[in-house]
Design an enzyme around this catalytic site. Structure first.
Site, PDB file in Angstrom:
ATOM      1  N   SER A 151      54.027  23.893  33.066  1.00 47.03           N
ATOM      2  CA  SER A 151      53.182  24.931  34.213  1.00 47.03           C
ATOM      3  C   SER A 151      51.324  24.887  35.373  1.00 47.03           C
ATOM      4  O   SER A 151      51.034  24.495  33.708  1.00 47.03           O
ATOM      5  CB  SER A 151      53.718  26.096  34.207  1.00 47.03           C
ATOM      6  OG  SER A 151      53.797  26.225  35.820  1.00 47.03           O
ATOM      7  N   TYR A 164      53.545  33.956  28.773  1.00 45.83           N
ATOM      8  CA  TYR A 164      53.917  32.254  29.756  1.00 45.83           C
ATOM      9  C   TYR A 164      53.376  31.267  29.645  1.00 45.83           C
ATOM     10  O   TYR A 164      53.121  30.131  29.475  1.00 45.83           O
ATOM     11  CB  TYR A 164      54.414  32.836  31.137  1.00 45.83           C
ATOM     12  CG  TYR A 164      55.195  31.713  31.564  1.00 45.83           C
ATOM     13  CD1 TYR A 164      56.898  30.909  31.161  1.00 45.83           C
ATOM     14  CD2 TYR A 164      54.347  30.685  32.164  1.00 45.83           C
ATOM     15  CE1 TYR A 164      57.033  30.645  31.626  1.00 45.83           C
ATOM     16  CE2 TYR A 164      55.516  29.904  33.150  1.00 45.83           C
ATOM     17  CZ  TYR A 164      56.780  29.492  33.110  1.00 45.83           C
ATOM     18  OH  TYR A 164      56.970  28.638  33.315  1.00 45.83           O
TER      19      TYR A 164
END
Length: 190
Positions: A151, A164
């Site tokens: 990501s 995350y």
């Protein structure tokens, strides 16, 4: 991938969302698809849906696809799911580490239990699935592929996603190191 591409791709988290889209794209390219997901009904539904799409696009063309229940945070579950798919479809040549999960909250309000879950799914799950598939991927030689979904959060960070973001950054570093290790086996890692 091209229409002439063949092989077996395992997609973790393939019962919906990005994983479903990845499975659909690889199926259009002619690969057999193995879906690993905790959502048994969702995995089965994706298999049926993609079979219908193949039949409509190519009457008489059969899609080799199967789903196995697997939780990427549990070693026994992953090994059983991968073994089931290997028996059904053959050894994997491609692994797509797609399974992921997050909760948006400021780090100062987060708890160690949340950290553990995010790390277990997003990073440790990638390690476990890659380790499980590696013997078959290396045996596939220059057809072997490991693709791990990261990501932009792992590259530049994201407010409300500190843990995350750390996991996704770890995937980037892990992939670069693994690419170096597997170069001699001709396995591509991205």
């Amino acid at each position: 991938m091209t229409q002439s591409q063949s092989g077996v791709a395992i997609v973790t988290g393939g019962a919906g969302g990005i994983g479903r889209a990845i499975a659909a794209r690889l199926a259009r390219d002619g690969l057999a698809i193995g879906i690993v997901d905790r959502d048994a009904p969702g995995g089965k539904a994706v298999c049926e849906e993609l079979r219908r799409e193949r039949a409509a696009a190519s009457p008489g063309g059969e899609l080799r696809i199967a789903a196995a229940v697997g939780d990427v945070t549990d070693e026994a579950s992953v090994r059983a799911a991968f073994a089931e798919l290997k028996e059904t479809l053959g050894p994997p040549t491609i692994l797509i580490n797609n399974a992921g999960w997050d909760v948006f909250e400021p780090f100062r309000e987060s708890t160690p239990a949340t950290w553990d879950k995010i790390i277990a799914i997003n990073y440790r799950g990638t390690l476990l699935c890659t380790h499980t598939a590696l013997p078959d991927l290396c045996a596939a030689g220059n057809r072997g592929r490991v693709i791990s979904i990261s990501s932009d959060a792992g590259r530049v960070g994201s407010s409300g996603e500190a843990v995350y973001s750390g996991c996704k950054a770890a995937i980037i570093g892990f992939s670069k190191a693994l690419a170096r290790e597997l170069a001699r086996d001709l396995v591509t890692v991205n």
